[in-house]
Enzyme design. Sequence first.
Site, PDB file in Angstrom:
ATOM      1  N   LEU A 116       3.979  12.430   1.005  1.00  9.61           N
ATOM      2  CA  LEU A 116       4.640  13.417   1.861  1.00  9.61           C
ATOM      3  C   LEU A 116       3.652  14.495   2.296  1.00  9.61           C
ATOM      4  O   LEU A 116       3.752  15.038   3.397  1.00  9.61           O
ATOM      5  CB  LEU A 116       5.827  14.042   1.113  1.00  9.61           C
ATOM      6  CG  LEU A 116       6.672  15.036   1.903  1.00  9.61           C
ATOM      7  CD1 LEU A 116       7.376  14.345   3.072  1.00  9.61           C
ATOM      8  CD2 LEU A 116       7.700  15.710   0.995  1.00  9.61           C
ATOM      9  N   THR A 144      -6.732 -12.197   2.859  1.00  6.42           N
ATOM     10  CA  THR A 144      -7.851 -11.501   2.220  1.00  6.42           C
ATOM     11  C   THR A 144      -9.003 -12.444   1.920  1.00  6.42           C
ATOM     12  O   THR A 144     -10.070 -12.000   1.507  1.00  6.42           O
ATOM     13  CB  THR A 144      -7.398 -10.846   0.899  1.00  6.42           C
ATOM     14  OG1 THR A 144      -6.883 -11.863   0.030  1.00  6.42           O
ATOM     15  CG2 THR A 144      -6.327  -9.801   1.156  1.00  6.42           C
ATOM     16  N   ARG A 146      -9.473  -1.031   7.161  1.00  9.94           N
ATOM     17  CA  ARG A 146      -8.673   0.098   7.609  1.00  9.94           C
ATOM     18  C   ARG A 146      -7.242  -0.362   7.848  1.00  9.94           C
ATOM     19  O   ARG A 146      -7.000  -1.412   8.451  1.00  9.94           O
ATOM     20  CB  ARG A 146      -9.258   0.673   8.900  1.00  9.94           C
ATOM     21  CG  ARG A 146      -8.445   1.824   9.451  1.00  9.94           C
ATOM     22  CD  ARG A 146      -9.113   2.439  10.659  1.00  9.94           C
ATOM     23  NE  ARG A 146      -8.220   3.389  11.303  1.00  9.94           N
ATOM     24  CZ  ARG A 146      -8.569   4.175  12.299  1.00  9.94           C
ATOM     25  NH1 ARG A 146      -9.799   4.135  12.759  1.00  9.94           N
ATOM     26  NH2 ARG A 146      -7.702   5.002  12.838  1.00  9.94           N
ATOM     27  N   HIS A 166      -3.951  -1.549  -6.700  1.00  7.85           N
ATOM     28  CA  HIS A 166      -3.258  -0.312  -7.038  1.00  7.85           C
ATOM     29  C   HIS A 166      -4.309   0.743  -7.360  1.00  7.85           C
ATOM     30  O   HIS A 166      -5.281   0.457  -8.053  1.00  7.85           O
ATOM     31  CB  HIS A 166      -2.369  -0.480  -8.274  1.00  7.85           C
ATOM     32  CG  HIS A 166      -1.194  -1.385  -8.063  1.00  7.85           C
ATOM     33  ND1 HIS A 166      -0.607  -1.568  -6.843  1.00  7.85           N
ATOM     34  CD2 HIS A 166      -0.488  -2.149  -8.939  1.00  7.85           C
ATOM     35  CE1 HIS A 166       0.416  -2.410  -6.972  1.00  7.85           C
ATOM     36  NE2 HIS A 166       0.498  -2.778  -8.224  1.00  7.85           N
ATOM     37  N   ASN A 189      -5.326 -10.164  -4.381  1.00 11.65           N
ATOM     38  CA  ASN A 189      -5.260  -9.832  -2.958  1.00 11.65           C
ATOM     39  C   ASN A 189      -4.583  -8.495  -2.728  1.00 11.65           C
ATOM     40  O   ASN A 189      -4.350  -8.092  -1.591  1.00 11.65           O
ATOM     41  CB  ASN A 189      -4.514 -10.922  -2.184  1.00 11.65           C
ATOM     42  CG  ASN A 189      -3.114 -11.180  -2.724  1.00 11.65           C
ATOM     43  OD1 ASN A 189      -2.834 -10.919  -3.891  1.00 11.65           O
ATOM     44  ND2 ASN A 189      -2.233 -11.709  -1.897  1.00 11.65           N
ATOM     45  N   ASP A 207       0.823  -1.223   0.000  1.00 12.54           N
ATOM     46  CA  ASP A 207       0.000   0.000   0.000  1.00 12.54           C
ATOM     47  C   ASP A 207       0.853   1.267   0.000  1.00 12.54           C
ATOM     48  O   ASP A 207       0.425   2.310   0.483  1.00 12.54           O
ATOM     49  CB  ASP A 207      -0.951   0.031   1.210  1.00 12.54           C
ATOM     50  CG  ASP A 207      -1.789  -1.221   1.322  1.00 12.54           C
ATOM     51  OD1 ASP A 207      -2.438  -1.574   0.320  1.00 12.54           O
ATOM     52  OD2 ASP A 207      -1.797  -1.850   2.393  1.00 12.54           O
ATOM     53  N   THR A 242       2.510 -12.769   2.649  1.00 13.04           N
ATOM     54  CA  THR A 242       1.778 -13.321   1.519  1.00 13.04           C
ATOM     55  C   THR A 242       2.450 -14.628   1.094  1.00 13.04           C
ATOM     56  O   THR A 242       3.406 -15.079   1.719  1.00 13.04           O
ATOM     57  CB  THR A 242       1.707 -12.301   0.368  1.00 13.04           C
ATOM     58  OG1 THR A 242       0.748 -12.740  -0.598  1.00 13.04           O
ATOM     59  CG2 THR A 242       3.069 -12.090  -0.294  1.00 13.04           C
TER      60      THR A 242
END
EC number: 6.3.4.4
Length: 432
Positions: free
Chosen positions: A332, A129, A304, A41, A38, A13, A239
């Site tokens: 940033l 997932t 979340r 993007h 799973n 992520d 994973t």
Amino acid sequence: MPAIVLIGAQWGDEGKGKATDLLGGRVQWVVRYQGGNNAGHTVVLPTGENFALHLIPSGVLTPGVTNVIGNGVVVDPGVLLDELKGLEDRGVDTSRLLISADAHLLLPYHVAIDKVTERYMGNKKIGTTGRGIGPCYQDKIARIGIRVADVLDREVLTHKIEAALELKNQILVKIYNRKALDPHQVVECLLEQAEGFRHRIADTRLLLNTALEAGETVLLEGSQGTLLDVDHGTYPYVTSSNPTAGGAAVGSGIGPTRITAVLGILKAYTTRVGSGPFPTELFDENGEYLSKTGGEFGVTTGRRRRCGWFDAVIARYATRVNGITDFFLTKLDVLSSLETVPVCVGYRIDGARVNEMPMTQSDLHRAEPIYEELPGWWEDISAAREFDDLPAKARDYVLRLEELAGAHVSCIGVGPGREQAIVRRDILAARP
């Protein structure tokens, strides 16, 4: 011309889709080399359109780029077709998407086993997932998997699925008290789905190596992140594949000597989804701020994300195990308006300072972060397009992270849009 690997340098992520999208217009091929649906993007175009991709490489949104789902990926046919339809309904040309004949197919019994196993594990579950990724990779390693090319031969496909279900149905019925799956139904459903993608099946190893020999540039796009790698991650909370740079060669069929650069994607803070150790995790208002301001919810699961301060220990570790040559620092802008920004520069474990990744997971679970407080900035940086456009304190933050992580921060993300980026060093031009 080079092959460039793009990898997540944390727990996934990090914003890999944005990085791929930024480079996509200057490469001829974008390859997804591991994982399945799973991971997700998110790409935001200059028009403001938002695309969430799960299986298909981010390069599909850039005209003229050939996209490849490599042999290291596990492909859920239903998800693939739904994603293609969703893109085509929005006017995206998907004609240049190819699928490796040797990629493995993720089938209904993989999903069923994944879900019931997690349920059975209860509080000891890994936090998958539930999309069948792990069971599909298990079949691959056990040599009972179904490859994409198998849909081209009904007899071979039927034999393989019947053989696989002999065992799977025993597990579903006798261990988990679930209904058995009908192999005939699985075969017929898969063959019907295959009508929508059989024209995309190709010897992608040959095509990619031929392209490199012809002087074209290939971008190898990993999903998830370094700390989720089955070998180099925070095992067992990982994973089932290798998102690290070494997995790019294996999952695409491109030799490792072809790879000339490794671009690590780093978020300006740290997030994680699912169970597992997370030394800098925040449980206070700062964690709430990062979650809300950063929009930290999973593209694939909607879960979340856990949020924490930047962890230089794992950044250095990612540099080492991937051979990272450049970093793309994302989000940033999320840190704007913080009075101070703590950065984890080491851990304290049982009273002793540790500056590198602990060797054992039990040590990592006990690790307490040692923070260096950096001054924050209040300015809105979303319109910055040059490094000098950033406030001095934001520049200092970037340079300190660069020093701690051990590789040059070549790009900086200052917003979700494609154009909201600062390029300090041209990744492609800098390569031999």
